[in-house]
Write an enzyme that holds these catalytic residues in place. Sequence first.
Site, PDB file in Angstrom:
ATOM      1  N   TYR A 142       8.194  80.973  57.656  1.00 39.62           N
ATOM      2  CA  TYR A 142       7.984  81.013  56.203  1.00 39.62           C
ATOM      3  C   TYR A 142       6.500  81.006  55.849  1.00 39.62           C
ATOM      4  O   TYR A 142       6.109  81.494  54.793  1.00 39.62           O
ATOM      5  CB  TYR A 142       8.635  79.793  55.538  1.00 39.62           C
ATOM      6  CG  TYR A 142      10.085  79.943  55.193  1.00 39.62           C
ATOM      7  CD1 TYR A 142      11.022  80.294  56.152  1.00 39.62           C
ATOM      8  CD2 TYR A 142      10.523  79.703  53.892  1.00 39.62           C
ATOM      9  CE1 TYR A 142      12.355  80.403  55.833  1.00 39.62           C
ATOM     10  CE2 TYR A 142      11.859  79.805  53.558  1.00 39.62           C
ATOM     11  CZ  TYR A 142      12.767  80.156  54.528  1.00 39.62           C
ATOM     12  OH  TYR A 142      14.090  80.252  54.210  1.00 39.62           O
ATOM     13  N   LYS A 191      16.111  78.181  69.571  1.00 41.33           N
ATOM     14  CA  LYS A 191      16.450  79.428  70.267  1.00 41.33           C
ATOM     15  C   LYS A 191      15.543  79.488  71.500  1.00 41.33           C
ATOM     16  O   LYS A 191      14.765  80.435  71.684  1.00 41.33           O
ATOM     17  CB  LYS A 191      16.251  80.611  69.308  1.00 41.33           C
ATOM     18  CG  LYS A 191      16.742  81.946  69.847  1.00 41.33           C
ATOM     19  CD  LYS A 191      18.248  82.081  69.901  1.00 41.33           C
ATOM     20  CE  LYS A 191      18.658  83.390  70.557  1.00 41.33           C
ATOM     21  NZ  LYS A 191      20.114  83.475  70.827  1.00 41.33           N
ATOM     22  N   ASP A 223      22.614  80.170  67.682  1.00 38.72           N
ATOM     23  CA  ASP A 223      23.809  81.018  67.533  1.00 38.72           C
ATOM     24  C   ASP A 223      25.067  80.200  67.831  1.00 38.72           C
ATOM     25  O   ASP A 223      26.069  80.263  67.115  1.00 38.72           O
ATOM     26  CB  ASP A 223      23.724  82.282  68.400  1.00 38.72           C
ATOM     27  CG  ASP A 223      23.266  82.024  69.831  1.00 38.72           C
ATOM     28  OD1 ASP A 223      22.870  80.886  70.147  1.00 38.72           O
ATOM     29  OD2 ASP A 223      23.307  82.971  70.644  1.00 38.72           O
ATOM     30  N   ASP A 247      17.427  76.761  56.898  1.00 44.03           N
ATOM     31  CA  ASP A 247      17.803  77.461  55.671  1.00 44.03           C
ATOM     32  C   ASP A 247      19.181  78.108  55.856  1.00 44.03           C
ATOM     33  O   ASP A 247      20.079  77.950  55.025  1.00 44.03           O
ATOM     34  CB  ASP A 247      16.753  78.540  55.359  1.00 44.03           C
ATOM     35  CG  ASP A 247      17.127  79.350  54.130  1.00 44.03           C
ATOM     36  OD1 ASP A 247      17.516  78.745  53.118  1.00 44.03           O
ATOM     37  OD2 ASP A 247      17.034  80.600  54.184  1.00 44.03           O
ATOM     38  N   ASP A 251      23.221  76.684  54.373  1.00 38.68           N
ATOM     39  CA  ASP A 251      24.146  77.453  53.525  1.00 38.68           C
ATOM     40  C   ASP A 251      25.536  77.484  54.164  1.00 38.68           C
ATOM     41  O   ASP A 251      26.555  77.355  53.478  1.00 38.68           O
ATOM     42  CB  ASP A 251      23.665  78.898  53.332  1.00 38.68           C
ATOM     43  CG  ASP A 251      22.832  79.079  52.066  1.00 38.68           C
ATOM     44  OD1 ASP A 251      22.093  78.131  51.726  1.00 38.68           O
ATOM     45  OD2 ASP A 251      22.921  80.146  51.431  1.00 38.68           O
TER      46      ASP A 251
HETATM   47  C1  IPM Z   1      16.400  77.262  49.859  1.00 38.86           C
HETATM   48  C2  IPM Z   1      16.118  78.643  49.357  1.00 38.86           C
HETATM   49  C3  IPM Z   1      14.639  78.935  49.522  1.00 38.86           C
HETATM   50  C4  IPM Z   1      14.312  78.830  50.985  1.00 38.86           C
HETATM   51  C5  IPM Z   1      14.172  80.285  48.949  1.00 38.86           C
HETATM   52  C6  IPM Z   1      14.590  80.475  47.508  1.00 38.86           C
HETATM   53  C7  IPM Z   1      12.703  80.483  49.107  1.00 38.86           C
HETATM   54  O1  IPM Z   1      16.904  79.582  49.999  1.00 38.86           O
HETATM   55  O2  IPM Z   1      15.813  76.304  49.335  1.00 38.86           O
HETATM   56  O3  IPM Z   1      17.230  77.125  50.751  1.00 38.86           O
HETATM   57  O4  IPM Z   1      14.515  79.793  51.731  1.00 38.86           O
HETATM   58  O5  IPM Z   1      13.834  77.771  51.402  1.00 38.86           O
HETATM   59 MN    MN Z   2      18.404  78.711  51.322  1.00 45.76          MN
END
Ligand code: IPM
Ligand code: MN
Length: 355
Positions: A142, A191, A223, A247, A251
């Site tokens: 990032y 990884k 993975d 990240d 999710d």
């Molecule tokens: C998160 C989001 C952010 C990230 C984006 C919006 C930059 O996806 O907070 O998970 O990737 O950190």
């Molecule tokens: Mn995110």
Amino acid sequence: MNYNIALLKGDGIGPEIVSSAVKVLSAVGEKYSHTFNFTEYDIGGAALDKCGVPLPDETVEGCLKSDSVLLGAVGGPKWDTLPGNMRPEKALLGIRSAMGLFTNLRPAKLYPALKSECPLREDIVKDGFDIMIVRELTGGIYFGERGMREGKYGEEAYDTECYSRMEIERIVRVAFESARKRNKKLTSIDKANVLDTSRLWRKIVHEISAEYPDVELEDMLVDNAAMQLVRNPSRFDVIVTTNMFGDILSDEASQITGSIGMLPSASLCGGTRGLYEPIHGSAPDIAGQNIANPIATILSAAMMLLYSFDLKEESQCIVDAVDKVLSCGYRTKDLANGGEYLSTSEMTDKIIGML
Ligand code: IPM
Ligand code: MN
């Protein structure tokens, strides 16, 4: 006590969900005799429209002089075609970096009442799960060198992943400390079969594990981790991983809790000031309709009370209220499976009623 909280409402559903959390915090303040003062600052697309930049200096200064920060979400189609350094998302990275927030805690737990909303088979989640994802937040790909160049086949773009020993050591220590307070099991995700950054990561994780003989450590390739999360989520206690892997995996973890609208997060710097935000985005498709799930933001406020202000009872009171509301069968649209649901403000009022 008196606490000064900076509010970064941002874009899309950001203003609605932050307002919900503010209402809950004010109610908690009343109940326990604390004063929470709120000051709003612009961020993301809203800041771009108003001031021409996604992260104005006043916003950074305001956050740095506050006791803590509550953020909604940034981004939306209107700003999607802007160059990378002018995008709303850049503001999020900028504020994380300006505040030195290298730790991102993302707890993913399955509320018993939401078992039927979990997309995994019943026998897989019969014991529930309670995972603390510790994501490194201010390093890795990032923040590495990136750019465009002319390559052998014409136009090329590149992003680089770099991790220093210092960056790895400090996040890994946070994760071991967290595991020590929980079920004493740490899974480090990397990884290392491919990446040098992962091999350094793994080496340092093992060095530090010598300081935590009471914590069981395992390494897992990313993975495989993505698969194990849906195969047997209850096997995890604390996970520590890099910025990008964290990240992606958070999710995935959020969806198996029933909805991404459930997951809060705390971004911390080692001191008491932190930034608290739901892990979901600005959901422009449902913005302004009063149907967003405010729970992730309300639980983020609960994390603020715990991690920034050390108000354990107050924090738990919010978590318990959410638990009760869900147990009573109240749902927002994302959790309703096509059935009846409450609006954002109705859900907020229900939670306040249970405090
Ligand atoms: C998160 C989001 C952010 C990230 C984006 C919006 C930059 O996806 O907070 O998970 O990737 O950190
Ligand atoms: Mn995110």
